[in-house]
Design a protein around this motif. Structure first.
Motif, PDB file in Angstrom:
ATOM      1  N   ILE A 136      -2.640   3.250   7.309  1.00 52.38           N
ATOM      2  CA  ILE A 136      -3.459   3.136   6.095  1.00 52.38           C
ATOM      3  C   ILE A 136      -4.393   4.335   5.990  1.00 52.38           C
ATOM      4  O   ILE A 136      -4.561   4.938   4.919  1.00 52.38           O
ATOM      5  CB  ILE A 136      -4.255   1.817   6.111  1.00 52.38           C
ATOM      6  CG1 ILE A 136      -3.290   0.625   6.058  1.00 52.38           C
ATOM      7  CG2 ILE A 136      -5.245   1.760   4.946  1.00 52.38           C
ATOM      8  CD1 ILE A 136      -3.969  -0.730   6.170  1.00 52.38           C
ATOM      9  N   TRP A 137      -5.040   4.677   7.095  1.00 46.64           N
ATOM     10  CA  TRP A 137      -5.927   5.840   7.162  1.00 46.64           C
ATOM     11  C   TRP A 137      -5.235   7.092   6.623  1.00 46.64           C
ATOM     12  O   TRP A 137      -5.848   7.911   5.926  1.00 46.64           O
ATOM     13  CB  TRP A 137      -6.323   5.998   8.626  1.00 46.64           C
ATOM     14  CG  TRP A 137      -7.096   7.180   9.097  1.00 46.64           C
ATOM     15  CD1 TRP A 137      -6.623   8.449   9.252  1.00 46.64           C
ATOM     16  CD2 TRP A 137      -8.462   7.215   9.556  1.00 46.64           C
ATOM     17  NE1 TRP A 137      -7.596   9.272   9.783  1.00 46.64           N
ATOM     18  CE2 TRP A 137      -8.737   8.539   9.971  1.00 46.64           C
ATOM     19  CE3 TRP A 137      -9.462   6.255   9.669  1.00 46.64           C
ATOM     20  CZ2 TRP A 137      -9.972   8.923  10.489  1.00 46.64           C
ATOM     21  CZ3 TRP A 137     -10.692   6.645  10.187  1.00 46.64           C
ATOM     22  CH2 TRP A 137     -10.948   7.957  10.586  1.00 46.64           C
ATOM     23  N   SER A 192      -6.193   1.708  -4.238  1.00 45.08           N
ATOM     24  CA  SER A 192      -5.858   0.313  -3.944  1.00 45.08           C
ATOM     25  C   SER A 192      -7.076  -0.415  -3.385  1.00 45.08           C
ATOM     26  O   SER A 192      -7.970   0.199  -2.806  1.00 45.08           O
ATOM     27  CB  SER A 192      -4.708   0.225  -2.932  1.00 45.08           C
ATOM     28  OG  SER A 192      -3.523   0.792  -3.442  1.00 45.08           O
ATOM     29  N   LEU A 220       0.822  -1.210   0.000  1.00 46.06           N
ATOM     30  CA  LEU A 220       0.000   0.000   0.000  1.00 46.06           C
ATOM     31  C   LEU A 220       0.859   1.265   0.000  1.00 46.06           C
ATOM     32  O   LEU A 220       0.518   2.253  -0.661  1.00 46.06           O
ATOM     33  CB  LEU A 220      -0.939  -0.004   1.206  1.00 46.06           C
ATOM     34  CG  LEU A 220      -2.035  -1.077   1.203  1.00 46.06           C
ATOM     35  CD1 LEU A 220      -2.881  -0.973   2.472  1.00 46.06           C
ATOM     36  CD2 LEU A 220      -2.915  -0.985  -0.038  1.00 46.06           C
ATOM     37  N   ALA A 260     -11.689  -1.721   0.983  1.00 48.21           N
ATOM     38  CA  ALA A 260     -11.768  -3.088   1.505  1.00 48.21           C
ATOM     39  C   ALA A 260     -12.893  -3.820   0.787  1.00 48.21           C
ATOM     40  O   ALA A 260     -14.014  -3.310   0.706  1.00 48.21           O
ATOM     41  CB  ALA A 260     -12.027  -3.079   3.006  1.00 48.21           C
ATOM     42  N   VAL A 308      -8.052   3.667  -0.182  1.00 43.80           N
ATOM     43  CA  VAL A 308      -7.940   2.208  -0.119  1.00 43.80           C
ATOM     44  C   VAL A 308      -9.349   1.647   0.091  1.00 43.80           C
ATOM     45  O   VAL A 308     -10.102   2.141   0.931  1.00 43.80           O
ATOM     46  CB  VAL A 308      -7.019   1.762   1.034  1.00 43.80           C
ATOM     47  CG1 VAL A 308      -6.898   0.238   1.065  1.00 43.80           C
ATOM     48  CG2 VAL A 308      -5.644   2.412   0.899  1.00 43.80           C
ATOM     49  N   CYS A 349      -9.667   1.254   6.002  1.00 42.28           N
ATOM     50  CA  CYS A 349      -9.848   1.585   4.594  1.00 42.28           C
ATOM     51  C   CYS A 349     -10.912   2.665   4.437  1.00 42.28           C
ATOM     52  O   CYS A 349     -11.731   2.899   5.317  1.00 42.28           O
ATOM     53  CB  CYS A 349     -10.226   0.327   3.810  1.00 42.28           C
ATOM     54  SG  CYS A 349      -8.945  -0.966   3.847  1.00 42.28           S
ATOM     55  N   ASP A 350     -10.902   3.313   3.298  1.00 46.55           N
ATOM     56  CA  ASP A 350     -11.771   4.461   3.070  1.00 46.55           C
ATOM     57  C   ASP A 350     -13.153   4.074   2.564  1.00 46.55           C
ATOM     58  O   ASP A 350     -14.136   4.760   2.846  1.00 46.55           O
ATOM     59  CB  ASP A 350     -11.101   5.408   2.077  1.00 46.55           C
ATOM     60  CG  ASP A 350      -9.724   5.820   2.560  1.00 46.55           C
ATOM     61  OD1 ASP A 350      -9.656   6.526   3.575  1.00 46.55           O
ATOM     62  OD2 ASP A 350      -8.720   5.402   1.945  1.00 46.55           O
ATOM     63  N   TRP A 386      -2.940   0.573  11.530  1.00 44.80           N
ATOM     64  CA  TRP A 386      -4.199   0.851  10.821  1.00 44.80           C
ATOM     65  C   TRP A 386      -4.326   2.339  10.514  1.00 44.80           C
ATOM     66  O   TRP A 386      -4.800   2.718   9.434  1.00 44.80           O
ATOM     67  CB  TRP A 386      -5.385   0.361  11.641  1.00 44.80           C
ATOM     68  CG  TRP A 386      -5.351  -1.103  11.972  1.00 44.80           C
ATOM     69  CD1 TRP A 386      -5.694  -1.685  13.157  1.00 44.80           C
ATOM     70  CD2 TRP A 386      -4.959  -2.196  11.113  1.00 44.80           C
ATOM     71  NE1 TRP A 386      -5.545  -3.046  13.094  1.00 44.80           N
ATOM     72  CE2 TRP A 386      -5.085  -3.385  11.852  1.00 44.80           C
ATOM     73  CE3 TRP A 386      -4.496  -2.281   9.798  1.00 44.80           C
ATOM     74  CZ2 TRP A 386      -4.783  -4.638  11.321  1.00 44.80           C
ATOM     75  CZ3 TRP A 386      -4.181  -3.526   9.262  1.00 44.80           C
ATOM     76  CH2 TRP A 386      -4.327  -4.689  10.028  1.00 44.80           C
TER      77      TRP A 386
END
Length: 278
Positions: free
Chosen positions: A98-99, A53, A41, A107, A105, A124-125, A95
């Protein structure tokens, strides 16, 4: 480059996809798998040819959570402060990594999405789920509250309380209705619908899209989401000092049979998850 626990492809223009690839372990999150996900990522975030992603799971489910058969104290993918609550602080930092990525991103969730698997999805967004997915945090029954305590922020106080007091699962449809997920679809449509969204979102210029993403996150953070979830790691550390949690954790051995029996012990009274058909 080859990876041990993930597959990587680019299925649509400007779309990077990461597939958790431990189907025999229900994509349980060990340190190696987490490290590989973060690496890919982050590479996509730096790649000028990628705009968005997707993270999904191979086999029958998205992820059954953290790998309790592994010694997750060893070979953690990044440093975090030591002391009580180190593990929960550690994973929550990941986590939020990723945020905080510039690029969105997604999921893509099917089957079981449990415990740490829900935390990955939360980071994830966008969260697209199968209608019949099972999404829950069963460790609240005998172990502790979540590492990343997202429930009230995504589903509201009343639903959060119900889920936290029982460890019961939401279906994919419920998850979308309640706010955990963005949308739910029949399983056979999930892959195509996720890719269609990703390709559509990838049409927005990256330099603008990252601001679109950040504006939503900043609003959540002003309301206290990041601080609350970080504070929740200290509450989880406290939970591990309780007699109930210490008794339960003392029965764990890091072998498949022991872990499975302990999960059965946790869920048999409720008649769900692995014990649903027994």
């Amino acid at each position: 480059m080859p990876y041990e626990h993930i597959l990587v492809d680019d299925p649509r223009p400007r779309v990077r996809r990461v597939t958790l690839n431990r189907p025999e372990k229900r994509n349980a999150l060990n340190n190696r798998l987490r490290a590989e996900v973060f690496e890919v990522l982050e590479q996509a975030d730096r790649d000028p040819d990628i705009s968005i992603s997707i993270v999904r799971g191979a086999g029958p489910c998205f992820s059954a959570g953290y790998d309790l058969s592994a010694d997750n104290r060893v070979d953690q993918p990044y440093h975090s402060a030591a002391g009580p609550g180190q593990w929960s602080r550690h994973v929550v930092e990941g986590w939020f990594g990723i945020w905080d990525l510039a690029k969105p991103v997604v999921a893509q969730v099917h089957g079981y999405c449990l415990a740490g698997g829900t935390e990955l999805a939360t980071a994830c967004d966008i969260v697209y789920v199968a209608d019949d997915a099972q999404i829950g945090y069963p460790p609240v029954r005998l172990m502790s509250p979540p590492d990343m305590q997202y429930h009230p922020w995504l589903v509201g106080m009343r639903r959060a309380m119900e889920l936290m007091l029982t460890g019961d699962a939401m279906s994919g449809r419920e998850a979308a209705e309640w706010g955990f997920a963005t949308r739910s679809f029949p399983l056979e449509e999930l892959d195509a619908r996720t890719l269609d969204f990703a390709e559509r979102a990838a049409k927005v210029p990256v330099e603008l899209q990252q601001l679109n993403k950040r504006s939503v996150h900043r609003a959540m953070e002003i309301m206290g989401a990041r601080a609350a979830m970080r504070a929740g790691t200290e509450i989880q550390a406290l939970a591990f000092t309780t007699e109930a949690s210490r008794n339960y954790m003392s029965t764990f051995r890091r072998d498949g049979g022991s872990v499975k029996s302990q999960l059965d012990q946790r869920d048999a009274t409720f008649g769900d998850y692995r014990t649903r058909n027994e």
